[in-house]
Design a protein around this motif. Sequence first.
Motif, PDB file in Angstrom:
ATOM      1  N   PRO A 226       0.794  -1.240   0.000  1.00 41.49           N
ATOM      2  CA  PRO A 226       0.000   0.000   0.000  1.00 41.49           C
ATOM      3  C   PRO A 226       0.827   1.290   0.000  1.00 41.49           C
ATOM      4  O   PRO A 226       0.338   2.324   0.421  1.00 41.49           O
ATOM      5  CB  PRO A 226      -0.770  -0.129   1.315  1.00 41.49           C
ATOM      6  N   PHE A 227       2.063   1.221  -0.468  1.00 35.59           N
ATOM      7  CA  PHE A 227       2.918   2.412  -0.548  1.00 35.59           C
ATOM      8  C   PHE A 227       3.093   2.830  -1.999  1.00 35.59           C
ATOM      9  O   PHE A 227       4.127   3.357  -2.385  1.00 35.59           O
ATOM     10  CB  PHE A 227       4.280   2.117   0.093  1.00 35.59           C
ATOM     11  N   ASP A 228       2.072   2.606  -2.802  1.00 38.83           N
ATOM     12  CA  ASP A 228       2.191   2.752  -4.253  1.00 38.83           C
ATOM     13  C   ASP A 228       1.754   4.122  -4.743  1.00 38.83           C
ATOM     14  O   ASP A 228       1.029   4.856  -4.078  1.00 38.83           O
ATOM     15  CB  ASP A 228       1.350   1.678  -4.951  1.00 38.83           C
ATOM     16  N   SER A 229       2.226   4.440  -5.930  1.00 35.74           N
ATOM     17  CA  SER A 229       1.719   5.568  -6.709  1.00 35.74           C
ATOM     18  C   SER A 229       1.123   4.990  -7.983  1.00 35.74           C
ATOM     19  O   SER A 229       1.574   3.947  -8.467  1.00 35.74           O
ATOM     20  CB  SER A 229       2.831   6.569  -7.039  1.00 35.74           C
ATOM     21  N   GLN A 230       0.111   5.648  -8.530  1.00 37.82           N
ATOM     22  CA  GLN A 230      -0.595   5.127  -9.693  1.00 37.82           C
ATOM     23  C   GLN A 230      -0.691   6.190 -10.779  1.00 37.82           C
ATOM     24  O   GLN A 230      -0.698   7.392 -10.495  1.00 37.82           O
ATOM     25  CB  GLN A 230      -2.002   4.656  -9.308  1.00 37.82           C
ATOM     26  N   LYS A 231      -0.768   5.713 -12.022  1.00 35.70           N
ATOM     27  CA  LYS A 231      -0.944   6.592 -13.167  1.00 35.70           C
ATOM     28  C   LYS A 231      -2.379   6.471 -13.674  1.00 35.70           C
ATOM     29  O   LYS A 231      -2.783   5.407 -14.151  1.00 35.70           O
ATOM     30  CB  LYS A 231       0.042   6.236 -14.283  1.00 35.70           C
TER      31      LYS A 231
ATOM     32  N   GLN B   8      -0.431   9.638  -5.555  1.00 32.49           N
ATOM     33  CA  GLN B   8       0.289   8.901  -4.518  1.00 32.49           C
ATOM     34  C   GLN B   8      -0.687   8.508  -3.403  1.00 32.49           C
ATOM     35  O   GLN B   8      -1.444   9.338  -2.913  1.00 32.49           O
ATOM     36  CB  GLN B   8       1.410   9.776  -3.947  1.00 32.49           C
ATOM     37  N   ARG B   9      -0.653   7.242  -3.021  1.00 36.45           N
ATOM     38  CA  ARG B   9      -1.556   6.758  -1.980  1.00 36.45           C
ATOM     39  C   ARG B   9      -1.133   7.276  -0.603  1.00 36.45           C
ATOM     40  O   ARG B   9       0.056   7.283  -0.265  1.00 36.45           O
ATOM     41  CB  ARG B   9      -1.584   5.229  -1.959  1.00 36.45           C
ATOM     42  N   GLU B  10      -2.108   7.704   0.180  1.00 38.42           N
ATOM     43  CA  GLU B  10      -1.856   8.043   1.577  1.00 38.42           C
ATOM     44  C   GLU B  10      -1.815   6.738   2.365  1.00 38.42           C
ATOM     45  O   GLU B  10      -2.832   6.070   2.532  1.00 38.42           O
ATOM     46  CB  GLU B  10      -2.964   8.961   2.099  1.00 38.42           C
ATOM     47  N   PHE B  11      -0.638   6.370   2.866  1.00 42.98           N
ATOM     48  CA  PHE B  11      -0.432   5.029   3.400  1.00 42.98           C
ATOM     49  C   PHE B  11      -0.653   4.907   4.908  1.00 42.98           C
ATOM     50  O   PHE B  11      -0.555   3.794   5.450  1.00 42.98           O
ATOM     51  CB  PHE B  11       0.992   4.561   3.084  1.00 42.98           C
ATOM     52  N   ALA B  12      -0.936   6.002   5.604  1.00 38.93           N
ATOM     53  CA  ALA B  12      -0.997   5.960   7.075  1.00 38.93           C
ATOM     54  C   ALA B  12      -2.019   4.933   7.579  1.00 38.93           C
ATOM     55  O   ALA B  12      -1.734   4.156   8.503  1.00 38.93           O
ATOM     56  CB  ALA B  12      -1.322   7.344   7.622  1.00 38.93           C
ATOM     57  N   TYR B  13      -3.206   4.925   6.966  1.00 42.15           N
ATOM     58  CA  TYR B  13      -4.237   3.975   7.390  1.00 42.15           C
ATOM     59  C   TYR B  13      -3.740   2.545   7.259  1.00 42.15           C
ATOM     60  O   TYR B  13      -3.905   1.715   8.176  1.00 42.15           O
ATOM     61  CB  TYR B  13      -5.500   4.170   6.562  1.00 42.15           C
ATOM     62  N   TYR B  14      -3.143   2.204   6.129  1.00 39.03           N
ATOM     63  CA  TYR B  14      -2.678   0.842   5.874  1.00 39.03           C
ATOM     64  C   TYR B  14      -1.508   0.481   6.785  1.00 39.03           C
ATOM     65  O   TYR B  14      -1.361  -0.677   7.193  1.00 39.03           O
ATOM     66  CB  TYR B  14      -2.263   0.697   4.412  1.00 39.03           C
ATOM     67  N   LEU B  15      -0.688   1.481   7.104  1.00 38.38           N
ATOM     68  CA  LEU B  15       0.445   1.229   7.990  1.00 38.38           C
ATOM     69  C   LEU B  15      -0.028   0.798   9.376  1.00 38.38           C
ATOM     70  O   LEU B  15       0.501  -0.156   9.964  1.00 38.38           O
ATOM     71  CB  LEU B  15       1.311   2.481   8.082  1.00 38.38           C
ATOM     72  N   TYR B  16      -1.060   1.478   9.901  1.00 33.58           N
ATOM     73  CA  TYR B  16      -1.521   1.192  11.261  1.00 33.58           C
ATOM     74  C   TYR B  16      -2.527   0.042  11.318  1.00 33.58           C
ATOM     75  O   TYR B  16      -2.535  -0.727  12.291  1.00 33.58           O
ATOM     76  CB  TYR B  16      -2.151   2.447  11.871  1.00 33.58           C
ATOM     77  N   GLN B  17      -3.362  -0.071  10.279  1.00 34.14           N
ATOM     78  CA  GLN B  17      -4.424  -1.072  10.327  1.00 34.14           C
ATOM     79  C   GLN B  17      -4.043  -2.406   9.702  1.00 34.14           C
ATOM     80  O   GLN B  17      -4.676  -3.426  10.013  1.00 34.14           O
ATOM     81  CB  GLN B  17      -5.678  -0.529   9.622  1.00 34.14           C
TER      82      GLN B  17
ATOM     83  N   SER C 168      12.019   1.644   4.511  1.00 38.52           N
ATOM     84  CA  SER C 168      12.554   2.258   3.298  1.00 38.52           C
ATOM     85  C   SER C 168      11.456   2.917   2.474  1.00 38.52           C
ATOM     86  O   SER C 168      11.649   3.996   1.907  1.00 38.52           O
ATOM     87  CB  SER C 168      13.285   1.211   2.452  1.00 38.52           C
ATOM     88  N   ARG C 169      10.282   2.302   2.443  1.00 37.35           N
ATOM     89  CA  ARG C 169       9.188   2.865   1.648  1.00 37.35           C
ATOM     90  C   ARG C 169       8.556   4.074   2.337  1.00 37.35           C
ATOM     91  O   ARG C 169       8.197   5.046   1.676  1.00 37.35           O
ATOM     92  CB  ARG C 169       8.154   1.783   1.367  1.00 37.35           C
ATOM     93  N   VAL C 170       8.417   4.003   3.630  1.00 38.25           N
ATOM     94  CA  VAL C 170       7.872   5.151   4.352  1.00 38.25           C
ATOM     95  C   VAL C 170       8.811   6.343   4.226  1.00 38.25           C
ATOM     96  O   VAL C 170       8.373   7.474   3.968  1.00 38.25           O
ATOM     97  CB  VAL C 170       7.638   4.801   5.832  1.00 38.25           C
ATOM     98  N   ALA C 171      10.106   6.117   4.385  1.00 37.79           N
ATOM     99  CA  ALA C 171      11.081   7.206   4.256  1.00 37.79           C
ATOM    100  C   ALA C 171      11.050   7.799   2.858  1.00 37.79           C
ATOM    101  O   ALA C 171      11.126   9.023   2.681  1.00 37.79           O
ATOM    102  CB  ALA C 171      12.476   6.693   4.590  1.00 37.79           C
ATOM    103  N   GLY C 172      10.925   6.932   1.843  1.00 38.50           N
ATOM    104  CA  GLY C 172      10.875   7.435   0.469  1.00 38.50           C
ATOM    105  C   GLY C 172       9.635   8.260   0.202  1.00 38.50           C
ATOM    106  O   GLY C 172       9.703   9.296  -0.477  1.00 38.50           O
TER     107      GLY C 172
END
Length: 378
Positions: free
Chosen positions: A110-115, A207-216, A343-347
Amino acid sequence: MAVPKDDEPPTLRVELKFCIDEISSIDMLNGTMAAKVWIGLAWNDPRLRGKTEFPENCWMPCVVLKNSAGTDFVYKPQPTKITDSESGQCYRLSYGEGNFACAFDLHEYPFDSQKLSFVVRTISMHAVNSKLKSNPVRFENYGSMAKRVYPEDPNPRVLYFDDDFDITQALVEWTIQSLKLINNNKINKRTNGVDDAHLMTVEVVVQREFAYYLYQLVMVLMMLSGFTLSVIKMHPVTDFSGRMGFVMTVFLSIVAFAFVMASSTPSTPYLTVIDKLTSASYALTFFVGLETVVVALVAEFIGAEEEPEGAFDLIDKVQLWDRVAVLVLVGLNAGYYIKVVGSRVAGRLNIRDADRKALDIAVEPKFLSRRPRVSVSV
């Protein structure tokens, strides 16, 4: 531009304008997005000088949105207008609303970006009395004709978001990073023959907002895996059955949680980041269970169960090495989580969200540096 002779087709320049009115949702399960767009086409036809109404049997350029999806899509071309009779200036506006098919890449979910893509394809409007047979049409930026088409137009640009479209609030789960126009024919090295359709892609990178996926998701998986560490308080020999039952319980808990996650994500033929983390959790519980079996067999082989009780006998040594092995396995799993997620969160934290001004500035030079050409048969 000289008026062509009867047997000579004129060369026209068609200017393109693409406005994204709204992107209301992104459906990852079905691979679509819901959006509203406006497409403007402006051109000069020297045969129409002095006319105020566009003739019925006259050639006009037309485009369609090739990746529109579903039966609910609405495409409404507006009547073609002559906006400047002295020069034969014409304008055609089309509106599209509905779902658009998108090829999502979920490797980094869930740390993806999409076109998000809008594929614009040229087609030919045939007319019985048109002189524009096999006419080469050159698409350029919407600018030189803008004042003659709509003098009061506040956005005489090629590609832009509508002023009413709030890029910071439209997609709650996503942030918009860039907007650009791509000439597909140039990339694919097409021949630009009379039967060669011209394709252009309007690309919105989000760019996906990953905070929800990180915690849940990620944190829950990591905590479930961490419960495996509890087996160090269960003796691998004297409490073998209880320890194996606990490992299986943790394994089944991870399986159940993976099924819950799968219900909200599309099936892919490859592993996403969340799939890799889930597989790491599976592997941890499997190897802890395997280690338990191996330790019990080794203890039986060396006769640790038959040793008389003492200060520090063989069975105590077996338990010591068992705890070291479990700590190593759990530590490797935690290290893998930290490496993959960290690494993905930092990026992602290093990527700044683009504001409207930055998007508007970035769009224009990308198109102005290109002069795509295409031939259409009309």
